[in-house]
Design a protein around this motif. Structure first.
Motif, mmCIF file in Angstrom:
data_model
loop_
_atom_site.group_PDB
_atom_site.id
_atom_site.type_symbol
_atom_site.label_atom_id
_atom_site.label_comp_id
_atom_site.label_asym_id
_atom_site.label_seq_id
_atom_site.Cartn_x
_atom_site.Cartn_y
_atom_site.Cartn_z
ATOM 1 N N THR A 3 0.969 -1.237 0.047
ATOM 2 C CA THR A 3 0.059 0.090 0.062
ATOM 3 C C THR A 3 1.045 1.399 -0.014
ATOM 4 O O THR A 3 2.104 1.284 0.168
ATOM 5 N N GLU A 4 0.418 2.358 -0.119
ATOM 6 C CA GLU A 4 0.871 3.576 -0.049
ATOM 7 C C GLU A 4 0.298 4.338 1.270
ATOM 8 O O GLU A 4 -0.622 4.033 1.762
ATOM 9 N N TYR A 22 -2.117 9.245 0.022
ATOM 10 C CA TYR A 22 -3.214 9.451 -1.368
ATOM 11 C C TYR A 22 -4.519 9.476 -0.712
ATOM 12 O O TYR A 22 -5.461 8.649 -0.868
ATOM 13 N N TRP A 39 4.560 5.283 -4.194
ATOM 14 C CA TRP A 39 3.509 5.064 -5.054
ATOM 15 C C TRP A 39 4.445 4.757 -6.380
ATOM 16 O O TRP A 39 4.310 3.886 -6.971
ATOM 17 N N LEU A 88 5.670 1.314 -6.244
ATOM 18 C CA LEU A 88 4.487 -0.028 -5.817
ATOM 19 C C LEU A 88 4.103 -0.928 -6.833
ATOM 20 O O LEU A 88 4.302 -1.992 -6.633
ATOM 21 N N THR A 101 -4.242 -0.697 -2.894
ATOM 22 C CA THR A 101 -4.229 0.762 -2.760
ATOM 23 C C THR A 101 -4.937 1.238 -4.069
ATOM 24 O O THR A 101 -5.818 0.644 -4.565
ATOM 25 N N ALA A 112 -5.360 2.200 -7.305
ATOM 26 C CA ALA A 112 -4.881 2.213 -8.563
ATOM 27 C C ALA A 112 -5.931 2.078 -9.653
ATOM 28 O O ALA A 112 -7.161 1.445 -9.604
ATOM 29 N N GLN A 138 1.214 12.948 -10.788
ATOM 30 C CA GLN A 138 1.881 12.019 -10.067
ATOM 31 C C GLN A 138 2.715 11.145 -11.169
ATOM 32 O O GLN A 138 1.924 10.447 -11.748
ATOM 33 N N SER A 149 1.542 7.529 -12.531
ATOM 34 C CA SER A 149 -0.054 7.415 -12.317
ATOM 35 C C SER A 149 -0.745 7.158 -13.578
ATOM 36 O O SER A 149 -0.227 7.453 -14.831
ATOM 37 N N SER A 166 4.547 12.668 -5.239
ATOM 38 C CA SER A 166 3.234 12.599 -4.439
ATOM 39 C C SER A 166 2.166 13.600 -4.805
ATOM 40 O O SER A 166 2.991 14.720 -5.195
#
Length: 282
Positions: free
Chosen positions: A40-41, A44, A81, A84, A98, A100, A146, A149, A177
């Motif tokens: 997980t992060e 966010y 992230w 990850l 998380t 996503a 980000q 992302s 982030s």
């Protein structure tokens, strides 16, 4: 940290990791070992974040429910992230738990559980900025997203929207982030930031004097948990868990708690770009 060389190195590392065969454990191996490893992060909101030194958010509550449901231990590791998904794709973790967003590129590496939230993209601006009111107003402006992302993968949609009104996509700045991106937005280092609608709503609710919600800059999208392609039994298990959360009403309860609304979402796992495009109307 955000120089050009650093960005290309980071992109190359993630691309290399994604190109490797995933070796994450499937359900039989997890049940045999008695432990599933999830990544997980923690930066966010409202999906995953820290609150007085403790993990909090929608996925924290979902993880608690998953621990009740599963007959094995679940070990959580908190990662940045940007690394990850690569860590999950190379088998260091069995799945990512998380926020996503589903994309074509990610579907080359992962299958996704049934979605649990909408992921349409919106822009957010400074509350006192009266110049950004339409899509055309974004032409040539500097945008923050980000790094790594899904927002990057769907920027061509905004580019097409801008070209349709005679504009063009401006410079794109990538951040480690979203809090960092929002800080630069508040300090006028970028003109706007793009994020999923839930996070934009959460930000504007928390800081209405600093930020304001703009317009949609993408078509529909979904948020779900990525599971490596070579773990079909784990995907089936997690689909069963999502069905359990839906049938008990717990998913609706947590959506209302963290997102302030519920969604009509696909009930099946998403495993291909064609399926995703059909569901999202792309």
């Amino acid at each position: 940290m955000k120089n050009v060389f650093g960005k290309y190195c980071l992109a190359a590392m993630i691309s290399l990791a994604f190109s490797l065969h995933a070796v994450a454990a499937d359900l039989p191996e997890i049940e045999k070992s008695g432990t599933m490893k999830v990544a997980t992060e923690d930066d966010y909101a409202p999906f995953n974040f820290m609150n007085n030194g403790q993990t909090d958010g929608f996925n924290k509550d979902m993880l608690e429910e998953l621990r009740k449901y599963a007959k094995f231990n679940i070990n959580q590791s908190i990662l940045p992230w940007t690394g990850l998904l690569a860590a999950v794709s190379t088998g260091q973790y069995d799945m990512a738990l998380t926020g996503a967003v589903i994309t074509d590129e990610r579907l080359n590496v992962f299958n996704f559980t049934p979605p649990w939230a909408s992921a349409q993209h919106y822009f957010v601006k400074r509350a006192d900025d009266k110049t950004l009111n339409t899509i055309a107003d974004l032409s040539g402006k500097k945008v923050g997203v980000q790094a790594g992302s899904a927002l990057l993968a769907r920027l061509p949609e905004l580019k097409a929207m801008l070209e349709k009104v005679g504009g063009k996509l401006g410079p794109v700045v990538e951040y480690q982030s979203y809090p960092e991106a929002y800080a630069d937005l508040a300090n006028k280092r970028v003109d706007y930031v793009i994020n999923v609608v839930i996070s934009v709503n959460d930000l504007v609710k928390a800081k209405p004097k600093v930020f304001a919600k703009g317009l949609a800059v993408s078509g529909p999208g979904y948020m779900a948990w990525p599971i490596p392609k070579n773990s079909p039994e784990l995907l089936k298990f997690m689909t069963g868990f999502m069905n359990h959360m839906t049938e008990t009403g717990k998913l609706t309860e947590l959506q209302k708690k963290w997102f302030g609304e519920t969604y009509e979402l696909p009930k099946e796992p998403i495993t291909s770009a064609d399926q995703f495009h059909k569901l999202a109307g792309l």
